[in-house]
Design an enzyme around this catalytic site. Structure first.
Site, short mmCIF file in Angstrom:
data_model
loop_
_atom_site.label_atom_id
_atom_site.label_comp_id
_atom_site.label_asym_id
_atom_site.label_seq_id
_atom_site.Cartn_x
_atom_site.Cartn_y
_atom_site.Cartn_z
N GLY A 1 112.81 -46.39 74.08
CA GLY A 1 112.50 -44.97 73.96
C GLY A 1 112.52 -44.26 75.30
O GLY A 1 113.19 -43.24 75.47
N ALA A 2 111.80 -44.83 76.25
CA ALA A 2 111.69 -44.20 77.56
C ALA A 2 111.03 -45.16 78.53
O ALA A 2 110.55 -46.21 78.11
CB ALA A 2 110.87 -42.92 77.47
N MET A 3 111.01 -44.78 79.80
CA MET A 3 110.44 -45.68 80.81
C MET A 3 109.62 -44.91 81.83
O MET A 3 110.08 -43.90 82.37
CB MET A 3 111.60 -46.45 81.47
CG MET A 3 111.16 -47.42 82.54
SD MET A 3 110.06 -48.70 81.84
CE MET A 3 109.04 -49.04 83.27
N GLU A 4 108.44 -45.46 82.11
CA GLU A 4 107.43 -44.75 82.90
C GLU A 4 107.57 -44.90 84.41
O GLU A 4 106.55 -44.83 85.12
CB GLU A 4 106.04 -45.25 82.46
CG GLU A 4 105.69 -46.70 82.89
CD GLU A 4 105.95 -47.75 81.81
OE1 GLU A 4 106.76 -47.49 80.91
OE2 GLU A 4 105.35 -48.84 81.89
N ASN A 5 108.76 -45.11 84.96
CA ASN A 5 108.92 -45.28 86.41
C ASN A 5 108.09 -44.24 87.18
O ASN A 5 108.08 -43.07 86.82
CB ASN A 5 110.38 -45.08 86.79
CG ASN A 5 111.31 -45.80 85.86
OD1 ASN A 5 111.22 -47.01 85.71
ND2 ASN A 5 112.18 -45.06 85.18
N HIS B 1 103.17 -40.64 75.97
CA HIS B 1 103.03 -42.08 76.22
C HIS B 1 103.45 -42.42 77.66
O HIS B 1 102.70 -43.07 78.40
CB HIS B 1 103.89 -42.86 75.22
CG HIS B 1 103.85 -44.34 75.41
ND1 HIS B 1 103.02 -45.17 74.70
CD2 HIS B 1 104.54 -45.16 76.25
CE1 HIS B 1 103.19 -46.42 75.08
NE2 HIS B 1 104.13 -46.45 76.02
N GLU B 2 104.61 -41.95 78.06
CA GLU B 2 105.09 -42.28 79.42
C GLU B 2 104.19 -41.64 80.47
O GLU B 2 103.90 -42.23 81.49
CB GLU B 2 106.55 -41.83 79.62
CG GLU B 2 107.54 -42.37 78.60
CD GLU B 2 107.44 -43.86 78.33
OE1 GLU B 2 107.10 -44.61 79.26
OE2 GLU B 2 107.68 -44.29 77.17
N GLU C 1 100.41 -51.61 77.43
CA GLU C 1 101.05 -51.00 76.26
C GLU C 1 100.06 -50.72 75.12
O GLU C 1 100.08 -49.65 74.53
CB GLU C 1 102.22 -51.85 75.78
CG GLU C 1 103.36 -51.96 76.79
CD GLU C 1 103.92 -50.62 77.26
OE1 GLU C 1 103.65 -49.58 76.62
OE2 GLU C 1 104.63 -50.60 78.29
N1 0A1 Z 1 107.48 -49.47 79.27
C1 0A1 Z 1 108.28 -48.73 78.34
C2 0A1 Z 1 109.11 -49.57 77.47
C3 0A1 Z 1 110.38 -50.15 78.00
C4 0A1 Z 1 110.51 -51.51 78.12
C5 0A1 Z 1 111.71 -52.09 78.49
C6 0A1 Z 1 112.77 -51.24 78.72
O1 0A1 Z 1 114.00 -51.73 79.04
C7 0A1 Z 1 114.29 -53.05 78.93
C8 0A1 Z 1 112.64 -49.88 78.63
C9 0A1 Z 1 111.43 -49.34 78.26
C10 0A1 Z 1 107.35 -48.00 77.42
O2 0A1 Z 1 106.38 -48.58 76.95
O3 0A1 Z 1 107.61 -46.86 77.11
ZN ZN Z 2 104.61 -48.02 77.11
#
Ligand code: 0A1
Ligand code: ZN
Length: 869
Positions: free
Chosen positions: A262-266, A298-299, A321
């Site tokens: 869905g998305a990534m919290e960088n 969420h992010e 998570e």
């Molecule tokens: N941490 C993100 C989820 C996520 C996990 C792996 C990914 O690529 C392999 C990308 C996103 C979240 O919980 O939104």
């Molecule tokens: Zn997450």
């Protein structure tokens, strides 16, 4: 099965890192097939030892290694590591390497998404960028310089603050970013491309101004506003509800078209699947609007729960998570209808998490063994994880829970910690012994709570007994008793609430910790009806011998809206399950009896329209599937359809009233409009099924007159259900209108994929040749192949095995392109445990075929090897 067995990593093997890296200077010179990466790390030996430094790396072309400015060559390289022996305890390590973003179809590490460079490093993608200590307990500060062609890549982004930039010869330019916070490398991000930019600001509760920047594909600016508004709501909510404020001066979100999740919290630079950013009335449904708000939140919430305090190792994934999903669920509930949200959360648990726990992939929310970490971004870790946090919230109360959160940040800000650390903070802040509660982290499986009761009319006492039962799962034989909070109330036969306990409470919470506990209530005038598991207070299966009449009473009279919905669902599912083996007349009678019980709901004035629509929605096939130990697929599908049709016909006039009674307004994503559309479109479905001859007219009118995607799509969904020629005609028109908009077209691919038709496989094969379809884009693959395997019951489970073979053939190809997505789509194929023996064999045969594939990924290997007997 392939013969090379990958390494199994165990939670119990955790060791501190031998070396730490506290500062990283990265320089990227971007080029499609050969991007140059220079990584300068400040390394210190961790503890007294003389072991070498072993770095992780995958698919990297190494150019040079320097230690303290001196080139070294006494290193060893393997397929996935670089070992450097040195006596130094503190040194500067400089690694220069080349990577190939263009050929990276796994979408991990650095890759190209429709011409833009972007990264995905969680869980273990950083090792595809450079050799590094790719583990979450190595925290460093990052300075990042990006060099690229200015015309094609005017925006060069990374984490933190932009500190410098400049021009270079040959129309190149560079930008330098510095992130003042320590972070693990999975939170690193880089994006380079040409985007449209939506800008805004947010003033925090302490008065700091944060720049907000949202980057979208060119021409998509008008579809970004909802995401930006959602971000501001999330930022404010986290301040008021959790007292948590944003910590950098800038927050950036980039929407990309090629993304695995869905998305990534960088840190400071979220990367999003464009599906969870872009919305306008014409192209997005109410559900899309909802999901965007939830994923943006969420992010954002991860900035504290995940980034400021992160995981010590990947077995602890639920630390961030489970907690963050709980937080986003609370946020969504506050932003819209709490009950509809809760129902949605519970559907996910019952349809998908219970299924996972009943399968060979069963694992605790904190897994003990992993081959491929990407396989553990699961509904168990995320959604059951959130249910575990919710139980803590219920047990400790809001004040106690927030005190625990406060202590957690006080103790662990800036650190990488464990789930145990989290529970300890909750325990210490509340002075409550949570040792038994911790078992939720180590025990897999869905507990069953069996409830029995008895009433003594002469003594006027009522006794209710709760017993917890645990069965072995594929991963674990031994089970222990858990702490299960059970909220309930008692109703008398006039549907009045019986006061419980001294405090005149009407709702009680039992903390079930023994295997069996009883409660006795005195001065009870008649045998009460228990309304159980209010708000789904624990992720369990409940077993109480409700009569149909009692369920009807709970549905109409429980003080808890969730319990009302749940009773209605049980009425429906009991009816569906009981149809098997009955004569036609018996089936008819029993259906009529059930349907009649819902009449008062249609007329009810004490519930919201949204809840009404939820109560009148049948349980999904997947939910019904999970309620049985062995499933007659065709029978269950048929029975569900019979009830569906009967509801449609019995309330034909009511559906027409519900359909026509709301005045149409120009589209806005607003609670009252959302619930009206929901009810209207549910009514449209039923009207179509009822076989009313003038329904075609209604469908055409709504399709032509719709000013929004929710209403257009509802017509297609209804037409599909009615098996109408019209469906084909409208689908064609839809495709003509949207063929240049892949995100919209995904809805069309998905509708095709779950249509019940004899030639479904030919249809899907044809769609795979559509100009917008590509195996490289996870959204397309999920829409077409994923929808077929997860939701097309008749096609996937065709008794001739063709559905299974079709999916297996596709997965063999996808294994090479994107193993992570292949391992997600294989899920229905490994869940053969409840189907009949013939299908079990067919499924296992296909699993074996996939298992024999040359170059099988670890992702598929792990799932297949567990699932084959
Ligand atoms: N941490 C993100 C989820 C996520 C996990 C792996 C990914 O690529 C392999 C990308 C996103 C979240 O919980 O939104
Ligand atoms: Zn997450």
């Amino acid at each position: 099965m392939s013969t090379i067995i990958p390494e199994i990593k165990k939670r119990s093997d955790y060791q501190q890192p031998d070396f730490l890296i506290n500062h990283v200077d990265l320089e990227f010179t971007l080029a499609e097939t050969s991007t140059k990466v220079i990584c300068v790390s400040q390394v210190t030996r961790n503890g007294l030892h003389n072991r070498p430094l072993i770095l992780d790396g995958e698919g990297i072309e190494l150019l040079s290694v320097h230690i303290n400015g001196i080139e070294v060559s006494n290193y060893q390289q393997t397929e996935n590591s670089l070992t450097i022996d040195t006596d130094s305890n503190e040194f500067e390590l400089r690694i220069v390497n080349i990577i190939n973003p263009k050929d990276n179809s796994s979408l991990e590490g650095l890759y190209l998404s429709a011409g833009a460079y972007c990264t995905q490093c969680e869980a273990e993608g950083f090792r595809k960028i450079t050799y590094f200590l790719d583990r979450p307990d190595v925290l460093a500060k990052y300075d990042v310089t990006i060099i690229a062609d200015k015309k094609n890549f005017p925006f060069l982004l990374s984490n933190g603050n932009k500190v410098d930039s400049g021009e270079l010869p040959d129309s190149m330019h560079w930008v330098k970013w510095s992130d003042p916070f320590n972070k693990p490398c999975y939170l690193f991000a880089l994006v380079a491309g040409d985007f449209d930019l939506l800008e805004d600001q947010f003033v925090t509760q302490s008065g700091r101004t944060i720049a907000l920047e949202l980057f979208v594909d060119k021409g998509m600016l008008s579809r970004g506003q909802h995401a930006l508004d959602s971000l501001k709501k999330a930022m404010r909510w986290d301040e008021t509800e959790f007292g948590l404020e944003y910590d950098l001066d800038i927050y950036m979100i980039v929407a990309v078209d090629f993304f695995n999740m869905g998305a990534m919290e960088n840190k400071g630079l979220n990367v999003f699947n464009s599906k969870f950013v872009l919305a306008d009335a014409q192209t997005a449904t109410d559900e899309d609007y909802f999901n965007i708000e939830a994923v943006i939140a969420h992010e954002y919430f991860h900035n504290w729960t995940g980034n400021r305090v992160t995981c010590r190792d990947w077995f602890q994934l639920s630390l961030k998570e489970g907690l963050t999903v709980f937080r986003d669920q609370q946020f969504s509930a506050d932003m819209s209808s709490p009950i509809v949200n809760r129902i949605q959360n519970v559907r996910i648990i019952r349809e998908r998490q219970f299924a996972e726990d009943a399968s060979t992939m069963s694992h605790p929310i904190r897994p003990d063994e992993v081959i491929e970490m990407n396989n553990f971004y699961t509904v168990t870790v995320y959604d059951k994880g959130a249910e575990v946090i919710r139980m803590l919230f219920t047990l400790l109360g809001k004040t106690g829970f927030l005190a625990g959160i406060k202590l957690y940040f006080k103790r662990f800000d800036g650190q990488a910690v464990t789930c145990d650390d989290f529970v300890q903070a909750m325990q210490d802040a509340n002075d409550k012994d949570l040792s038994q509660f911790r078992r939720w982290y180590s025990q897999s499986g869905t507990p069953k709570v069996v409830v029995t009761d008895s009433y003594d009319p002469s003594a006027k006492t009522y006794q209710i007994t709760f017993e917890q039962q645990h069965s072995a799962t594929f991963d674990q034989n031994e089970k222990q008793d858990l702490v299960i909070p059970i909220q309930f109330s008692l109703l008398n036969d006039k549907l009045e609430l019986i006061k419980l306990g001294d405090a005149k409470q009407q709702q009680k919470m039992l903390e079930l910790h023994d295997s069996k506990q009883s409660l006795e209530f005195k001065n009870i005038d008649s045998k009460p009806i228990p309304s159980l598991l209010h708000g789904f207070s624990a992720p369990v299966k409940l077993d109480y011998p409700y009569s149909q009449q009692q369920l009807g009473n709970v549905m109409l009279g429980s003080p808890d809206e969730f319990a009302r919905w749940d009773a209605g669902q049980k009425l429906f599912s009991d009816c569906i399950h009981d149809l098997a083996g009955k004569t036609q007349q018996q089936q008819k009678d029993s259906i009529n009896q059930t349907v009649a019980m819902f009449e008062p709901i249609i007329e009810a004035t004490d519930i919201s329209l949204a809840l009404k629509a939820e109560i009148l929605t049948l349980p999904s096939f997947e939910t019904l599937f999970q309620q049985m130990d062995t499933v007659d697929i065709d029978g269950l599908n048929q029975s569900r359809k019979l009830l569906f049709k009967a509801l449609a016909q019995k309330f034909q006039n009511n559906w027409l009233t519900q359909y026509s009674k709301f005045e149409k307004q120009p589209y806005a994503y607003q609670a009252n409009q959302v619930e009206q559309r929901k009810m209207r479109n549910l009514a449209l479905k039923y009207l179509t099924l009822s076989g009313q001859h003038d329904v075609e007219q209604l469908l055409i009118e709504q399709f032509n007159g719709a000013d929004n995607m929710t209403d257009s799509l509802a017509v297609l969904g209804a037409a599909q259900l009615g098996d109408l020629d019209l469906f084909e005609k409208l689908m064609l028109l839809f495709e003509q209108k949207w063929h240049n908009d892949p995100l919209v077209l995904d809805k069309w691919f998905a509708l095709h994929a779950n249509t019940e038709r004899p030639d479904i496989l030919a249809r899907i094969s044809m769609l795979m040749g559509h100009s917008q379809f590509t195996i490289n884009n996870p959204n397309r693959v999920r829409a077409l192949i994923g929808t077929f395997s997860f939701f097309n019951v008749s096609g996937f489970h065709n008794i001739d095995g063709s559905g299974y073979k079709f999916v297996a053939d596709y997965l063999i190809k996808l294994n090479e392109v994107n193993p992570q997505i292949a391992a997600r789509i294989i899920t229905p194929l490994i869940q053969w445990q409840k189907v009949d023996k013939v299908r079990q064999q067919l499924m296992q045969h296909q699993l074996m075929r996939i298992g024999d594939t040359k170059g099988l990924s670890n992702d598929l290997f792990e799932k297949i090897s567990k699932s084959l007997p």
